[in-house]
Design a protein around this motif. Structure first.
Motif, short mmCIF file in Angstrom:
data_model
loop_
_atom_site.label_atom_id
_atom_site.label_comp_id
_atom_site.label_asym_id
_atom_site.label_seq_id
_atom_site.Cartn_x
_atom_site.Cartn_y
_atom_site.Cartn_z
N VAL A 1 0.79 -1.19 0.01
CA VAL A 1 0.10 -0.08 -0.01
C VAL A 1 0.88 1.17 -0.11
O VAL A 1 0.62 2.34 -0.82
N ILE A 2 1.66 1.40 0.87
CA ILE A 2 2.84 2.42 0.80
C ILE A 2 3.51 2.52 -0.31
O ILE A 2 3.67 3.61 -0.95
N ARG A 3 4.04 1.36 -1.08
CA ARG A 3 4.65 1.52 -2.37
C ARG A 3 3.66 2.20 -3.41
O ARG A 3 4.08 2.99 -4.25
N GLU A 4 2.37 1.54 -3.43
CA GLU A 4 1.50 2.37 -4.47
C GLU A 4 1.45 3.67 -4.09
O GLU A 4 1.33 4.51 -5.09
N LEU A 5 1.25 4.05 -2.88
CA LEU A 5 1.01 5.59 -2.34
C LEU A 5 2.44 6.35 -3.03
O LEU A 5 2.01 7.78 -3.32
N LYS A 6 3.50 5.77 -2.77
CA LYS A 6 4.49 6.49 -2.99
C LYS A 6 4.83 7.02 -4.66
O LYS A 6 5.04 8.15 -4.76
N GLN A 7 4.44 5.90 -5.56
CA GLN A 7 4.32 6.06 -6.89
C GLN A 7 3.56 7.11 -7.22
O GLN A 7 3.79 8.10 -8.27
N LEU A 8 2.14 7.33 -6.66
CA LEU A 8 1.30 8.26 -6.87
C LEU A 8 1.76 9.70 -6.50
O LEU A 8 1.30 10.77 -7.24
N GLU B 1 4.73 10.77 -6.46
CA GLU B 1 5.57 11.04 -7.27
C GLU B 1 5.20 11.68 -8.52
O GLU B 1 5.73 12.41 -9.21
N TRP B 2 3.97 11.19 -9.07
CA TRP B 2 3.30 11.50 -10.06
C TRP B 2 2.32 12.66 -10.07
O TRP B 2 2.41 13.87 -10.66
N ARG B 3 1.53 12.60 -8.88
CA ARG B 3 0.70 13.62 -8.61
C ARG B 3 1.01 14.80 -7.59
O ARG B 3 0.24 15.85 -7.44
N GLY B 4 1.79 14.39 -6.71
CA GLY B 4 2.43 15.36 -5.70
C GLY B 4 1.41 14.69 -4.53
O GLY B 4 0.67 13.79 -4.49
N ARG B 5 1.88 15.52 -3.14
CA ARG B 5 1.51 14.78 -2.01
C ARG B 5 0.16 15.60 -1.59
O ARG B 5 0.01 16.79 -1.66
N PRO B 6 -0.94 14.71 -1.11
CA PRO B 6 -2.10 15.06 -0.74
C PRO B 6 -1.91 15.67 0.84
O PRO B 6 -1.13 15.33 1.42
N SER B 7 -2.93 16.31 1.11
CA SER B 7 -2.93 16.84 2.61
C SER B 7 -3.63 15.98 3.44
O SER B 7 -3.17 15.71 4.74
N VAL B 8 -4.47 15.14 2.99
CA VAL B 8 -5.17 14.19 3.78
C VAL B 8 -5.51 12.99 3.11
O VAL B 8 -5.81 12.98 1.95
N ILE B 9 -5.42 11.72 3.76
CA ILE B 9 -5.78 10.50 3.27
C ILE B 9 -6.66 9.87 4.10
O ILE B 9 -6.56 9.52 5.31
N ARG B 10 -8.09 9.68 3.69
CA ARG B 10 -9.34 9.18 4.37
C ARG B 10 -9.31 7.68 3.97
O ARG B 10 -9.14 7.41 2.99
N CYS B 11 -9.37 6.82 5.17
CA CYS B 11 -9.56 5.58 5.08
C CYS B 11 -10.53 4.95 6.12
O CYS B 11 -11.05 5.67 7.39
N ASP B 12 -10.81 3.72 6.08
CA ASP B 12 -11.58 3.07 7.33
C ASP B 12 -10.67 2.67 8.18
O ASP B 12 -9.53 2.82 8.09
N ASN B 13 -11.14 1.75 9.29
CA ASN B 13 -10.06 1.18 10.37
C ASN B 13 -9.74 -0.11 10.06
O ASN B 13 -9.92 -0.85 10.98
N GLY B 14 -9.52 -0.58 8.75
CA GLY B 14 -9.07 -1.69 8.45
C GLY B 14 -7.72 -2.16 9.03
O GLY B 14 -6.76 -1.23 9.47
N PRO B 15 -7.49 -3.25 9.22
CA PRO B 15 -6.22 -3.69 9.78
C PRO B 15 -4.89 -3.25 9.27
O PRO B 15 -3.77 -2.80 9.79
N VAL B 16 -4.80 -2.99 7.83
CA VAL B 16 -3.63 -2.68 7.20
C VAL B 16 -3.43 -1.08 7.61
O VAL B 16 -2.55 -0.72 7.69
N PHE B 17 -4.71 -0.48 7.54
CA PHE B 17 -4.47 1.06 7.53
C PHE B 17 -4.22 1.62 9.29
O PHE B 17 -3.71 2.59 9.47
N ILE B 18 -4.50 0.65 10.24
CA ILE B 18 -4.30 0.86 11.66
C ILE B 18 -3.16 0.39 12.03
O ILE B 18 -2.61 0.57 13.24
N SER B 19 -2.43 -0.49 11.28
CA SER B 19 -1.13 -0.96 11.68
C SER B 19 0.06 0.04 12.15
O SER B 19 -0.06 0.99 11.38
N HIS B 20 0.89 -0.26 12.70
CA HIS B 20 1.88 0.79 13.15
C HIS B 20 2.66 1.38 11.85
O HIS B 20 3.15 2.27 11.94
N VAL B 21 2.93 0.30 10.75
CA VAL B 21 3.58 0.78 9.92
C VAL B 21 3.07 1.80 8.74
O VAL B 21 3.94 2.93 8.70
N PHE B 22 1.71 1.62 8.77
CA PHE B 22 1.33 2.78 7.84
C PHE B 22 1.24 4.16 8.49
O PHE B 22 1.63 5.16 7.78
#
Length: 246
Positions: free
Chosen positions: A162-169, A171-192
């Protein structure tokens, strides 16, 4: 009640052999009431018989289903008030257990972005290949114009991918101010969260049980689901990724 007084008067007349007039005067009822014979007694007995048979056969039926069956299936034109009165006299009315009301917090309204790259929404979808293997889609959109930015397919999509895909985006689009997501295990793990904090990205988690707060990506997922995911049966993950890219 007059009916009870009538029964007592009839019992006295039969036992004591007194006149009807005297018995009516003693129990305060009229002679016409004493002599009245209900014309629909046979029908009432038939209704009661039907209700008893139906409730014994269909134990989970209430009055509504019993009445609909008698009216629409059997064709009886009995008035529903009359049938319900007999239904209650037979003590067949089931006790309805009230639903327990949950005290839910009022969800916060969905915030609408005012420019591109202000808010990105991310979410997962699940489906399976023709051989039954399950796969996931990682979807990213820009909320400002509901623009789809990426669809990544994989059998497993951990935080690193997930982080790798967001990094590529970024580099192409620029950095967003906010990322909105639910409370899934991938998004609430300490890595993300640590990666987002390191790069100055604010994660906006929606409230639990309120997917409408992420309605832009949910509507995007629905479009993907009905436009091609549910329409085609893919054999390999590469076919899924190629179609998503196109």
């Amino acid at each position: 009640m007059p009916s009870h007084r009538k029964e007592m008067a009839q019992a006295v007349v039969a036992a004591k052999r007194i006149s009807i007039r005297m018995a009516c005067a003693a129990f305060s009822i009229s002679e016409s009431c004493y002599r009245y014979q209900p014309k629909l007694a046979c029908e009432n007995a038939e209704i009661a018989n039907w209700l008893i048979r139906l409730t014994e056969k269909e134990t989970d039926w209430g009055f509504g289903l019993c009445f609909d069956y008698l009216r629409n299936v059997k064709g009886y034109r009995w008035n529903h008030k009359r049938v319900y009165r007999i239904y209650c006299e037979l003590a067949l009315n089931l006790r309805i257990r009230p639903r327990r009301r949950l005290n839910r917090h009022k969800p916060e309204p969905l915030k609408q972005p005012l420019r591109s790259n202000q808010v990105w929404s991310i979410d997962f979808m699940n489906d399976e290949l023709s051989d039954g293997r399950k796969y996931r889609l990682f979807n990213v959109i820009d909320d400002y114009r509901r623009e789809g930015l990426a669809i990544e397919a994989g059998f497993s999509l951990p935080s690193i991918r997930v982080i790798r895909e967001l990094k590529q985006l970024i580099e192409w689009r620029g950095r967003p101010s906010v990322i909105r997501c639910d409370n899934g295990p991938v998004f609430i793990s300490h890595v993300f969260p640590q990666w987002a904090k390191k790069h100055g990205l604010r994660i906006e988690y929606i409230q639990l049980g309120n997917p409408q707060q992420n309605s832009y990506i949910e509507r995007h997922n629905r479009t993907i689901r009905y436009s091609w995911v549910s329409k085609y049966l893919f054999e390999t993950l590469e076919e899924v990724q190629d179609y998503a890219t196109q």
